[in-house]
Design a protein around this motif. Sequence first.
Motif, PDB file in Angstrom:
ATOM      1  N   VAL A  12      48.195  32.892  35.772  1.00 41.61           N
ATOM      2  CA  VAL A  12      49.195  33.939  36.005  1.00 41.61           C
ATOM      3  C   VAL A  12      50.154  34.039  34.815  1.00 41.61           C
ATOM      4  CG1 VAL A  12      51.135  34.618  37.461  1.00 41.61           C
ATOM      5  CG2 VAL A  12      49.041  33.792  38.520  1.00 41.61           C
ATOM      6  N   GLU A  13      50.682  32.891  34.396  1.00 42.89           N
ATOM      7  CA  GLU A  13      51.652  32.899  33.296  1.00 42.89           C
ATOM      8  C   GLU A  13      51.021  33.456  32.023  1.00 42.89           C
ATOM      9  OE1 GLU A  13      51.181  30.556  35.400  1.00 42.89           O
ATOM     10  OE2 GLU A  13      53.062  29.687  36.085  1.00 42.89           O
ATOM     11  N   ASP A  14      49.806  33.002  31.732  1.00 45.32           N
ATOM     12  CA  ASP A  14      49.181  33.452  30.485  1.00 45.32           C
ATOM     13  C   ASP A  14      48.846  34.944  30.532  1.00 45.32           C
ATOM     14  OD1 ASP A  14      49.429  31.163  28.986  1.00 45.32           O
ATOM     15  OD2 ASP A  14      47.603  30.276  29.791  1.00 45.32           O
ATOM     16  N   LEU A  15      48.409  35.400  31.701  1.00 47.87           N
ATOM     17  CA  LEU A  15      48.111  36.840  31.782  1.00 47.87           C
ATOM     18  C   LEU A  15      49.392  37.673  31.690  1.00 47.87           C
ATOM     19  CD1 LEU A  15      45.220  37.455  34.338  1.00 47.87           C
ATOM     20  CD2 LEU A  15      45.199  37.669  31.863  1.00 47.87           C
ATOM     21  N   ARG A  16      50.479  37.129  32.227  1.00 49.44           N
ATOM     22  CA  ARG A  16      51.765  37.841  32.096  1.00 49.44           C
ATOM     23  C   ARG A  16      52.106  37.986  30.617  1.00 49.44           C
ATOM     24  NH1 ARG A  16      55.491  38.212  36.331  1.00 49.44           N
ATOM     25  NH2 ARG A  16      56.908  39.091  34.787  1.00 49.44           N
ATOM     26  N   LYS A  17      51.860  36.905  29.848  1.00 47.40           N
ATOM     27  CA  LYS A  17      52.132  36.984  28.400  1.00 47.40           C
ATOM     28  C   LYS A  17      51.242  38.038  27.739  1.00 47.40           C
ATOM     29  CE  LYS A  17      53.504  32.199  27.852  1.00 47.40           C
ATOM     30  NZ  LYS A  17      52.742  30.966  27.890  1.00 47.40           N
ATOM     31  N   GLU A  18      49.979  38.097  28.197  1.00 45.17           N
ATOM     32  CA  GLU A  18      49.054  39.079  27.612  1.00 45.17           C
ATOM     33  C   GLU A  18      49.542  40.517  27.846  1.00 45.17           C
ATOM     34  OE1 GLU A  18      46.621  38.473  25.651  1.00 45.17           O
ATOM     35  OE2 GLU A  18      46.379  36.318  25.948  1.00 45.17           O
ATOM     36  N   CYS A  19      50.370  40.709  28.872  1.00 45.18           N
ATOM     37  CA  CYS A  19      50.867  42.066  29.177  1.00 45.18           C
ATOM     38  C   CYS A  19      51.913  42.523  28.156  1.00 45.18           C
ATOM     39  CB  CYS A  19      51.454  42.127  30.589  1.00 45.18           C
ATOM     40  SG  CYS A  19      50.222  41.889  31.866  1.00 45.18           S
ATOM     41  N   ASP A  20      52.410  41.611  27.341  1.00 43.77           N
ATOM     42  CA  ASP A  20      53.324  41.957  26.239  1.00 43.77           C
ATOM     43  C   ASP A  20      54.489  42.831  26.686  1.00 43.77           C
ATOM     44  OD1 ASP A  20      51.939  40.591  24.247  1.00 43.77           O
ATOM     45  OD2 ASP A  20      50.646  42.300  23.791  1.00 43.77           O
ATOM     46  N   GLY A  21      55.072  42.508  27.822  1.00 45.62           N
ATOM     47  CA  GLY A  21      56.268  43.238  28.247  1.00 45.62           C
ATOM     48  C   GLY A  21      56.002  44.607  28.850  1.00 45.62           C
ATOM     49  N   ARG A  22      54.749  44.954  29.051  1.00 53.99           N
ATOM     50  CA  ARG A  22      54.461  46.263  29.677  1.00 53.99           C
ATOM     51  C   ARG A  22      55.022  46.279  31.101  1.00 53.99           C
ATOM     52  NH1 ARG A  22      49.881  45.191  26.549  1.00 53.99           N
ATOM     53  NH2 ARG A  22      48.984  46.962  25.452  1.00 53.99           N
ATOM     54  N   ALA A  23      55.381  47.462  31.563  1.00 52.91           N
ATOM     55  CA  ALA A  23      55.824  47.605  32.952  1.00 52.91           C
ATOM     56  C   ALA A  23      54.596  47.562  33.866  1.00 52.91           C
ATOM     57  CB  ALA A  23      56.540  48.938  33.127  1.00 52.91           C
ATOM     58  N   ASN A  34      33.336  41.544  44.805  1.00 47.64           N
ATOM     59  CA  ASN A  34      33.364  40.075  44.917  1.00 47.64           C
ATOM     60  C   ASN A  34      34.625  39.484  44.289  1.00 47.64           C
ATOM     61  OD1 ASN A  34      30.817  40.148  46.085  1.00 47.64           O
ATOM     62  ND2 ASN A  34      29.822  40.120  44.073  1.00 47.64           N
ATOM     63  N   THR A  35      34.934  39.914  43.078  1.00 46.39           N
ATOM     64  CA  THR A  35      36.108  39.310  42.423  1.00 46.39           C
ATOM     65  C   THR A  35      37.399  39.787  43.088  1.00 46.39           C
ATOM     66  OG1 THR A  35      36.086  40.990  40.666  1.00 46.39           O
ATOM     67  CG2 THR A  35      34.960  38.908  40.217  1.00 46.39           C
ATOM     68  N   ARG A  36      37.349  40.956  43.743  1.00 47.02           N
ATOM     69  CA  ARG A  36      38.531  41.382  44.498  1.00 47.02           C
ATOM     70  C   ARG A  36      38.830  40.375  45.604  1.00 47.02           C
ATOM     71  NH1 ARG A  36      40.203  47.245  45.598  1.00 47.02           N
ATOM     72  NH2 ARG A  36      42.343  46.809  46.044  1.00 47.02           N
ATOM     73  N   LYS A  37      37.751  39.953  46.269  1.00 48.40           N
ATOM     74  CA  LYS A  37      37.920  39.025  47.388  1.00 48.40           C
ATOM     75  C   LYS A  37      38.212  37.599  46.914  1.00 48.40           C
ATOM     76  CE  LYS A  37      34.446  40.614  50.075  1.00 48.40           C
ATOM     77  NZ  LYS A  37      33.091  40.333  50.125  1.00 48.40           N
ATOM     78  N   LEU A  38      37.454  37.157  45.889  1.00 54.97           N
ATOM     79  CA  LEU A  38      37.460  35.728  45.553  1.00 54.97           C
ATOM     80  C   LEU A  38      38.424  35.333  44.435  1.00 54.97           C
ATOM     81  CD1 LEU A  38      33.579  35.191  45.715  1.00 54.97           C
ATOM     82  CD2 LEU A  38      35.267  34.568  47.438  1.00 54.97           C
ATOM     83  N   CYS A  39      38.717  36.258  43.526  1.00 58.49           N
ATOM     84  CA  CYS A  39      39.517  35.864  42.354  1.00 58.49           C
ATOM     85  C   CYS A  39      40.874  36.562  42.311  1.00 58.49           C
ATOM     86  CB  CYS A  39      38.758  36.171  41.065  1.00 58.49           C
ATOM     87  SG  CYS A  39      37.108  35.441  41.040  1.00 58.49           S
ATOM     88  N   LEU A  40      40.912  37.830  42.687  1.00 61.34           N
ATOM     89  CA  LEU A  40      42.161  38.588  42.582  1.00 61.34           C
ATOM     90  C   LEU A  40      43.318  37.986  43.396  1.00 61.34           C
ATOM     91  CD1 LEU A  40      43.225  41.178  41.162  1.00 61.34           C
ATOM     92  CD2 LEU A  40      42.765  42.399  43.292  1.00 61.34           C
ATOM     93  N   PRO A  41      43.065  37.426  44.598  1.00 62.86           N
ATOM     94  CA  PRO A  41      44.181  36.897  45.394  1.00 62.86           C
ATOM     95  C   PRO A  41      45.058  35.908  44.623  1.00 62.86           C
ATOM     96  CG  PRO A  41      42.211  36.975  46.739  1.00 62.86           C
ATOM     97  CD  PRO A  41      41.794  37.358  45.350  1.00 62.86           C
TER      98      PRO A  41
END
Length: 354
Positions: A12-23, A34-41
């Motif tokens: 989560v933290e690293d992906l937040r950084k990847e967003c580079d301050g975008r809204a 599948n990834t909606r169910k198993l990974c996205l949560p």
Amino acid sequence: MNQKVYITKHLVEDLRKECDGRAVNGVFFLVDENTRKLCLPLLMEDDFFSKVTVIEIKANDDHKSLESLASVWTSLQKNGATRKSLMINLGGGMVTDLGGFAASTFKRGMEYVNVPTTLLGAVDAAVGGKTGINFGGLKNEIGVINSSKSVVINADFFRTLDAENLRSGYAEMIKHGLISNTEIWKHILSFDLDNVDYNRLSELLLESISVKEKVVEIDPTEKGLRKVLNFGHTVGHAFESYAMEMGKPVLHGYAVAWGMISELYLSYKLLGFPKETLSTAVRMIKENYGALPIKCDIYDHLYDLMTHDKKNEGDGRILFSLLKNIGEIEINVAVSKKDILDSLDFYRETVGLA
Ligand code: GLY
């Protein structure tokens, strides 16, 4: 290749950084069912990501289509994406290929990040910038080469893979071992696929990805050297297509593993690849991947399938990427029909079908 590839312990933290301050409205997730169910949560626990637009496509390669792509473009458009937006592709190779293409073409290109959820995706599809869709019955027929901003690997996802999907990804790591050097090859041989040490797997994965990165760095658009990443795939793709035609599809990595048996034999016969290394490699593949049952009456059909390989140059010759030794590569090796059929005999003998 300006692509950053890393294993994260804090997704989560690293992906937040990847967003580079975008809204929130400047970020989009692409998932399949599948990834909606198993990974996205895992990401939805975060306040920011819980508000991000999620675009879902159907899983499996037959949905790597123009229709799915158009649905992604439509969702981006309806939800106000701009060329400054970021797409986060959460899935296997199908999602990262299609999502990478959708992002690379929407408003002539927005940035995207790949979060591979399978070992196969992490070691191959997510890295190196190849994006695209199937079209007109042909795989990856339409696409562009455009690297993702980053590849963020959460190795915990691999703990949930079944033994077959793990082995499928590992086959591409075997390939990277063979095309790199004896040290990496030894690491690959010493890994126990029956008792998986996931920490060790992560180390080997990074080593394996770096093999691919070095090749792509030198030849991003596959003018030459990058064809080596196709080792095992000329015969492997023919096996994969044949299995599909028979209504018994096989996992990509299994087809590549079996293809490598034939192509190691061709390397031995045509380029003097050492016999002892050939024996070690094919034994390891046989022990871990079993066999695709084929009879000699389908050799001609397999040969026909190989004539469609993307490495061929339209002059009727079938071109292979082969090895003189571990890490000693030769690309564009034209192989006669007789040698190809001999290599299929070798495959059948090796896996105990003949
Ligand atoms: N999958 C082979 C490549 O990326 O070139």
